[in-house]
Motif scaffolding. Structure first.
Motif, short mmCIF file in Angstrom:
data_model
loop_
_atom_site.label_atom_id
_atom_site.label_comp_id
_atom_site.label_asym_id
_atom_site.label_seq_id
_atom_site.Cartn_x
_atom_site.Cartn_y
_atom_site.Cartn_z
N THR A 102 0.84 -1.20 0.00
CA THR A 102 0.00 0.00 0.00
C THR A 102 0.87 1.25 0.00
O THR A 102 1.75 1.40 0.85
N PRO A 103 0.67 2.17 -0.95
CA PRO A 103 1.46 3.41 -0.95
C PRO A 103 1.19 4.24 0.31
O PRO A 103 0.05 4.29 0.79
N ILE A 104 2.23 4.90 0.80
CA ILE A 104 2.15 5.71 2.02
C ILE A 104 2.70 7.09 1.71
O ILE A 104 3.76 7.23 1.09
N ILE A 105 2.01 8.12 2.17
CA ILE A 105 2.52 9.48 2.06
C ILE A 105 2.47 10.15 3.43
O ILE A 105 1.70 9.75 4.31
N ILE A 156 -5.22 1.14 -3.13
CA ILE A 156 -5.26 1.03 -4.59
C ILE A 156 -6.60 0.43 -5.05
O ILE A 156 -7.01 -0.63 -4.58
N GLU A 157 -7.26 1.13 -5.98
CA GLU A 157 -8.53 0.65 -6.52
C GLU A 157 -8.46 0.33 -8.01
O GLU A 157 -9.37 -0.28 -8.56
N GLY A 158 -7.40 0.74 -8.67
CA GLY A 158 -7.22 0.47 -10.09
C GLY A 158 -5.86 0.99 -10.52
O GLY A 158 -5.20 1.73 -9.79
N ALA A 159 -5.43 0.59 -11.72
CA ALA A 159 -4.10 1.01 -12.17
C ALA A 159 -4.02 0.95 -13.68
O ALA A 159 -4.76 0.22 -14.35
#
Length: 253
Positions: free
Chosen positions: A55-58, A140-143
């Motif tokens: 999962t991306p983290i900012i 993330i829901e799509g790419a």
């Protein structure tokens, strides 16, 4: 006759999945597009890391416009484009459709995310604990993966994320495993970097690991060593790291 948009999307395979995961896991920055109060998209540059499952983290300031935008509407888009020499459009990049979730402080999740983010972005330790800064997980829901000219793919979230069970099995041991590698296996880390990844020699240190690979850093330079196959727990992790060290030593002989 012009092709239908669906016709240009190529099928996913293991090599493409590895490429997409690598773009996400190796990124240290990305363009974040949020929706402003006028409904207009607004893009900004953010530092990036990933949780153990991918999962991306900012880490963002409460004073930033994009933070207020995410609180009002969590839908966002993330463009990861590392670029390279020559035509920037010839290099792979990935766009993620995400939904932002603020990470609550003083939780086990927050401690893990803070540790992983600071390992990837060490200078952020100067302000990470300021009360107006917060971590957000970008679900993330799509790419959309563009691998360069005439290479278009549509990865699913499952294509990009590590197996949840495998990630959970490593979550409790990751910090100790990273410390152990740095304390007792600095030679192996150096061989991973130089023999398996072709990097320059130096005091490479482990900064994180997950079911799909090991992350290392030397100053501002970062490397990722993908695992041949995903590891599903501590025993498989030890075995894989030992096998990779053996392979690196054989190349050094």
């Amino acid at each position: 006759m012009a092709k239908d948009a669906k016709d240009v999307i190529q099928p996913m395979d293991d090599a493409v999945r590895a490429e997409a995961k690598g773009l996400l896991r190796e990124a240290r920055s990305a363009a974040l597009a949020t929706l402003g109060p006028d409904g207009h998209p607004s893009a900004s540059l953010v530092g990036l890391a990933t949780d153990i499952d991918g999962t991306p983290i900012i880490l963002v300031s409460g004073l930033a416009a994009h933070t207020a935008n995410l609180v009002a509407d969590p839908r966002a888009s993330l463009l990861i484009s590392p670029g390279g020499k020559g035509d920037p459009l010839a290099h792979a990049r990935i766009t993620l459709k995400v939904r932002a979730r603020k990470v609550e402080r003083e939780t086990e999740e927050a401690a893990r995310i803070r540790r992983r983010y600071l390992a990837r972005q060490p200078k952020s330790a100067l302000y990470a604990d300021f009360p107006d800064f917060s971590f957000f997980a970008l679900m993330i829901e799509g790419a959309s993966l563009n691998g360069g000219f005439a290479r278009a793919f549509a990865p699913t979230p499952a294509d990009l994320m590590s197996d949840p069970a495998h990630a959970a099995a490593l979550a409790d041991v990751e910090e100790g495993a990273v410390e152990h590698m740095n304390a007792d296996h600095a030679d192996a880390l150096g061989l991973y970097a130089t023999r398996l990844l072709g990097a320059r020699a130096g005091d490479w240190r482990a900064i994180g690991l997950d079911p799909d690979g090991l992350d290392m850093a030397l100053g501002s330079a970062a490397l990722r060593l993908p695992f041949p196959t995903p590891v599903d727990g501590p025993a498989a992790l030890r075995r894989t790291l030992a096998e990779l060290a053996g392979r690196a030593r054989a190349q050094a002989a």
